[in-house]
Motif scaffolding. Structure first.
Motif, PDB file in Angstrom:
ATOM      1  N   ILE A 112       9.049  41.941  -5.805  1.00 16.61           N
ATOM      2  CA  ILE A 112       9.228  41.198  -4.552  1.00 16.61           C
ATOM      3  C   ILE A 112      10.011  42.027  -3.534  1.00 16.61           C
ATOM      4  CG2 ILE A 112      10.344  39.207  -3.477  1.00 16.61           C
ATOM      5  CD1 ILE A 112       9.515  37.523  -5.770  1.00 16.61           C
ATOM      6  N   GLY A 113      11.261  42.381  -3.835  1.00 14.86           N
ATOM      7  CA  GLY A 113      12.024  43.071  -2.816  1.00 14.86           C
ATOM      8  C   GLY A 113      13.155  43.925  -3.330  1.00 14.86           C
TER       9      GLY A 113
ATOM     10  N   VAL B 237       6.828  42.901  -1.537  1.00 13.03           N
ATOM     11  CA  VAL B 237       6.954  42.062  -0.343  1.00 13.03           C
ATOM     12  C   VAL B 237       7.857  42.685   0.708  1.00 13.03           C
ATOM     13  CG1 VAL B 237       7.646  39.794   0.539  1.00 13.03           C
ATOM     14  CG2 VAL B 237       6.510  39.965  -1.681  1.00 13.03           C
TER      15      VAL B 237
ATOM     16  N   LEU C 184      11.221  41.305 -10.057  1.00 16.05           N
ATOM     17  CA  LEU C 184      11.383  40.583  -8.802  1.00 16.05           C
ATOM     18  C   LEU C 184      12.247  41.341  -7.799  1.00 16.05           C
ATOM     19  CD1 LEU C 184      11.905  36.885  -9.986  1.00 16.05           C
ATOM     20  CD2 LEU C 184       9.797  38.012  -9.284  1.00 16.05           C
TER      21      LEU C 184
END
Length: 366
Positions: free
Chosen positions: A124-125, A140, A108
């Motif tokens: 994610i980031g 992301v 994540l």
């Protein structure tokens, strides 16, 4: 026979008992190791070669994990540490209080409270509070201070300068940057390389901006009206940098026989300046003439050379030759435009041709 069976059963039970005891012992040893085993060593030394765990504080560094720097870290869910100097892998998140070197991989999030160098890869980031020397790759979002390179599925944000390139599915934002490639929008102060977007580029200076609309403070922004060899009148918006700009236009053509056509064009152009009042505009555009939006119409791929003369402070006149490749379906369109092809090829209902033409107009800069 019965005696042999009894002995075999007894052996199996003994083996099962030993295996069960071994599992309990292994589990107990692991828990002991996670909770306390190396925590004693960590209190004597603020560095650790290996940091293994489940989630803070269930790790080999225990509750002191935030005060210890590690060479290699492996966590089932998330890891917490002071610094990472080699490789860190976590199922969910790597949380690093100070600095990170090497590679951090998380399902994540990777979060670094200081500087980072190497590579950060997250589902994610990635977040780095200070600078990043290396690359951030995220599914992301990437956020950092000054950074070398960022690649994200949605958005990249650098609060400082980007020495390399930002690539994102939706958009990028930076202060000064080498190059930006965004699916929808790019924002920067100064861009030294290419600024490419699916729709909008914004910058103070960017000589090579490619997008549908480019809002460059010291670049090209002009609205003009032009007429071409098909006698189509088109309103054209040109926007970009001092050297490269984008073209979008919409127009109208009514033929003597009463047919009405909607005209649309889009493409790229380049400026060649020859003094304060004169420049040469070279343009490559795709043009369409359609009776309706569901009509394939007449398609033209056109190259234009347009000498331009500034006749007022923000007004210029341009006129020059063009060369087009024209194609259309003869069944759908009765092509009665002024057209003198130098080469034609007809195959079935398909017409292809090459022809010379012209374009002339006025443009107001703002």
């Amino acid at each position: 026979m019965k005696a042999n069976t009894s002995r075999l059963t007894a052996v199996r039970r003994a083996a099962q008992t030993s295996f069960t005891q071994m599992k309990h012992f292994t589990f107990a040893a692991l828990v002991t190791l996670l909770l306390a085993g190396t925590n004693v060593t960590a209190q004597k030394d603020s560095t650790s070669t290996f940091h293994v765990g489940f989630i803070y504080p269930l790790s080999t560094n225990g509750k002191a994990a935030g005060e210890i720097s590690n060479r290699f870290s492996f966590h089932f869910l998330s890891g917490y540490s002071k610094n990472e100097t080699g490789f860190a892998l976590a199922g969910l998140a790597n949380i690093i209080r100070n600095n990170a070197e090497g590679v951090q991989v998380a399902g994540l999030i990777n979060q670094v409270g200081g500087r980072a160098s190497g590579a950060q890869i997250a589902g994610i980031g990635n977040y780095v509070r200070d600078t990043t020397r290396g690359i951030q790759v995220a599914g992301v979002y990437n956020l950092s201070g000054a950074v070398d390179n960022q690649v994200a599925g949605v958005f990249n944000h650098s609060k400082g300068n980007v020495r390399g390139v930002q690539v994102a599915g939706v958009g990028n934002r930076a202060v000064d940057v080498n190059s930006q490639i965004g699916g929808f929008i790019n924002i920067a102060r100064h861009v030294s390389g290419v600024q490419l977007s699916g729709f909008l580029n914004i910058a103070e200076s960017s000589d090579y901006s490619i997008g549908v609309i480019n809002l460059i403070k010291n670049g090209e922004k002009g609205l003009g009206a032009q007429l071409d060899e098909t006698m189509t009148t088109t309103i054209v918006f040109r926007s970009g940098g001092r050297k490269l700009y984008s073209i979008i236009g919409v127009g109208y053509n009514k033929r003597p026989g009463g047919d009405q056509y909607l005209a649309m064009e889009g493409g790229l152009g380049a400026n060649w300046k020859f003094g304060p009042m004169f420049r040469l505009k070279s343009e490559a555009v795709s043009r369409s003439l359609m009776k309706s939006f569901d009509d394939d119409g007449v398609q033209m791929v056109t190259l234009r050379l347009l000498p331009a003369l500034k006749v007022a402070d923000k007004l210029e006149f341009f006129a020059g030759p063009s060369f087009s490749f024209t194609y259309y379906d003869k069944d759908d369109d009765d092509f009665n435009f002024p057209f003198r092809p130098v080469w034609t090829r007809e195959k079935g209902d398909r017409f292809n041709g090459l022809n010379f033409g012209w374009t002339a107009g006025l443009q107001v800069h703002f």
